[in-house]
Design a protein around this motif. Structure first.
Motif, PDB file in Angstrom:
ATOM      1  N   GLN A  36       0.842  -1.195   0.000  1.00 16.18           N
ATOM      2  CA  GLN A  36       0.000   0.000   0.000  1.00 16.18           C
ATOM      3  C   GLN A  36       0.878   1.245   0.000  1.00 16.18           C
ATOM      4  N   LEU A  39      -2.398   5.283   2.688  1.00 17.03           N
ATOM      5  CA  LEU A  39      -3.641   4.867   3.347  1.00 17.03           C
ATOM      6  C   LEU A  39      -4.555   6.078   3.469  1.00 17.03           C
ATOM      7  N   LYS A  41      -8.178   7.293   5.032  1.00 17.89           N
ATOM      8  CA  LYS A  41      -9.354   7.061   5.861  1.00 17.89           C
ATOM      9  C   LYS A  41     -10.401   8.151   5.626  1.00 17.89           C
ATOM     10  N   ASP A 297     -13.070  -7.391   5.246  1.00 19.65           N
ATOM     11  CA  ASP A 297     -11.905  -7.883   5.991  1.00 19.65           C
ATOM     12  C   ASP A 297     -10.982  -8.697   5.079  1.00 19.65           C
ATOM     13  N   THR A 300      -9.100  -6.210   2.685  1.00 20.15           N
ATOM     14  CA  THR A 300      -8.065  -5.427   3.381  1.00 20.15           C
ATOM     15  C   THR A 300      -6.904  -6.320   3.793  1.00 20.15           C
ATOM     16  N   GLN A 305      -7.613  -1.521  -0.366  1.00 19.01           N
ATOM     17  CA  GLN A 305      -8.350  -0.564   0.440  1.00 19.01           C
ATOM     18  C   GLN A 305      -9.814  -0.540   0.019  1.00 19.01           C
ATOM     19  N   THR A 326     -11.862   0.791   5.056  1.00 22.29           N
ATOM     20  CA  THR A 326     -10.621   1.493   5.388  1.00 22.29           C
ATOM     21  C   THR A 326     -10.751   2.999   5.183  1.00 22.29           C
TER      22      THR A 326
END
Length: 345
Positions: A36, A39, A41, A297, A300, A305, A326
Motif C-alpha cells: 500500500q 492509506l 481514511k 476484511d 483489506t 483498500q 478502510t
C-alpha cells in the motif's frame, strides 16, 4: 447415487468449504499482500461538495470550512468576520484539516486541456447548456454561485471560487496529497493526457484512477499500469459473485481500491412516497449483499483498500468503519474529521 459416491461428494464439498473459509480468513496463505503506497481514511468527495463549490480550487484548498447554513444571520456575519480575521494568520489546507485524499472528476476540452468537473454537460453546474469537449478551456463558463449537494437531499452549498480548474493546478497545489481521479468519459485522449500529467508530476505513488465502466478502467491500466486502479462496476459484481460462492479466496485480484456505494443512503435522497415497495426491497437487498464485513476484511487482508461513498451522516460513518471499511468518502470533510477524532478517542 451410491453411498460411496455420496461420501466422496460430501468429502469434496466439505474440503472445499473448509479451505475456502480458511483462505477467506487468512488470504496471505495463498496471495502475496499488496503493498500500500498510501492509506486514506478521510476522503473529500469533489473536494467537499457540502462545504464549498464542488471540484473547485477553493474546495480542494479549504475543505472543512465552517458550516453556516444552520446559523442565524447575525451569527453568520460574526463567524465570517472572525474567519476572515484569522485567515490572515493561518491557511487551512486539505491536509491540515485531516483529509487524506481528494476525490475529483476529469474531462477534456476541445483544446485538449484536462479539467476538473463532474459533468460533461455544464447545464447543471453553470446554467449553460454546453459540453466541455465542445469548448476551449478559455471559453468554459463559470460555476453557478450555489449548487446542490449531490448526496444530501434538499441541501445547497455556495462559494466564491466558481472557476473550473485544470488538473495540473491541483497537482501543483497538492504535491504530497493522494488524489482519486474519476475518468468521466471513455476518451482515449483524456486517458492519455491524465497519464502524462501523473508521469510529469511523478505522482504514480499518490494517484488512483478509474471509473464504473469496465472499458475505461481497462484502457487506464493499459495506458499506465503503474497507476493503481479502481474496481469497475462489472468487477465489483464479479467479486460479489466470487465471495458468495466461496471462490474469492482462490482468485488473484489486480485492482487495489474497492470503491463502492452504501445502497441504503439512496433511501434518504428520495421522498419515501415516491418509491415503490419493489424499489425499497431492491435497495435493502443490495445493501445486505454489498455491505459485508467478511468481504471487507478479506480484501483489506490482501492489501486492498475499501472505500465507501458518499456518506454524510455520523451513523453512516460509524456503520462503514464498523464493517471494516478502510476509508469513507464524504461531502462534509469537517464533519468526518470531527467524527474520526471522537471515534478514535
Amino acid at each position: 447415487m451410491s453411498s460411496t459416491a455420496a461420501f466422496y461428494l460430501l468429502s469434496t464439498l466439505g474440503g472445499y468449504l473448509v479451505t475456502s473459509f480458511l483462505l477467506l480468513k487468512y488470504p496471505t496463505l495463498l496471495h502475496q499482500r499488496k503493498k500500500q503506497r498510501f492509506l486514506s481514511k478521510h476522503i473529500s468527495h469533489r473536494g467537499g461538495a457540502g462545504e464549498n463549490l464542488e471540484n473547485t480550487m477553493e474546495a480542494f484548498q479549504h475543505p472543512g470550512e465552517f458550516e453556516l447554513s444552520f446559523c442565524s444571520a447575525s451569527h453568520q456575519r460574526l463567524i465570517k468576520r472572525l474567519r476572515d480575521y484569522f485567515s490572515c494568520y493561518q491557511t487551512r489546507s486539505a491536509v491540515t484539516i485531516g483529509t487524506d485524499m481528494l476525490e475529483l472528476d476529469c474531462h477534456i476540452t476541445k483544446d485538449e486541456q484536462v479539467v476538473v468537473s463532474h459533468d460533461e454537460n455544464l447545464k447543471r453546474s453553470t446554467g449553460v447548456n454546453v459540453n466541455i469537449s465542445d469548448l476551449k478551456y478559455c471559453e468554459l463558463p463559470s460555476y453557478l454561485g450555489k449548487l446542490d449537494v449531490p448526496f444530501q437531499r434538499a441541501c445547497q452549498c455556495e462559494g466564491k471560487d466558481n472557476r473550473i480548474p485544470l488538473l495540473k493546478e491541483v497537482f501543483d497545489a497538492f504535491p504530497n496529497t493522494p488524489i482519486n481521479i474519476d475518468i468521466k468519459v471513455n476518451n482515449n485522449v483524456l486517458i492519455k493526457k491524465v497519464s502524462e500529467l501523473v508521469k510529469q508530476y511523478k505522482r504514480e505513488h499518490l494517484t488512483v484512477w478509474g471509473n464504473a465502466s469496465y472499458e475505461i478502467v481497462e484502457k487506464c491500466y493499459k495506458e499506465n499500469s503503474d497507476i493503481p486502479i479502481l474496481f469497475s462496476l462489472q468487477r465489483v459484481l464479479l467479486i460479489l459473485g466470487l465471495f458468495f460462492t466461496g471462490l474469492l479466496p482462490f482468485v488473484p485480484i489486480r485492482e487495489q481500491f474497492f470503491e463502492i456505494p452504501m445502497p441504503s443512503i439512496i433511501l434518504k435522497l428520495k421522498e419515501p412516497h415516491t418509491m415503490s415497495r419493489s424499489q425499497k426491497f431492491l435497495i435493502w437487498l443490495s445493501d445486505i449483499l454489498l455491505m459485508r464485513k467478511a468481504l471487507f476484511d478479506h480484501l483489506t487482508a490482501r492489501g486492498i483498500q475499501v472505500y465507501v461513498w458518499v456518506l454524510n451522516e455520523e451513523q453512516e460513518y460509524k456503520r462503514a468503519f464498523d464493517l471494516g471499511a478502510t476509508g469513507v468518502m464524504t461531502d462534509y470533510p469537517t464533519k468526518l474529521k470531527d467524527f474520526l477524532h471522537n471515534f478514535s478517542a
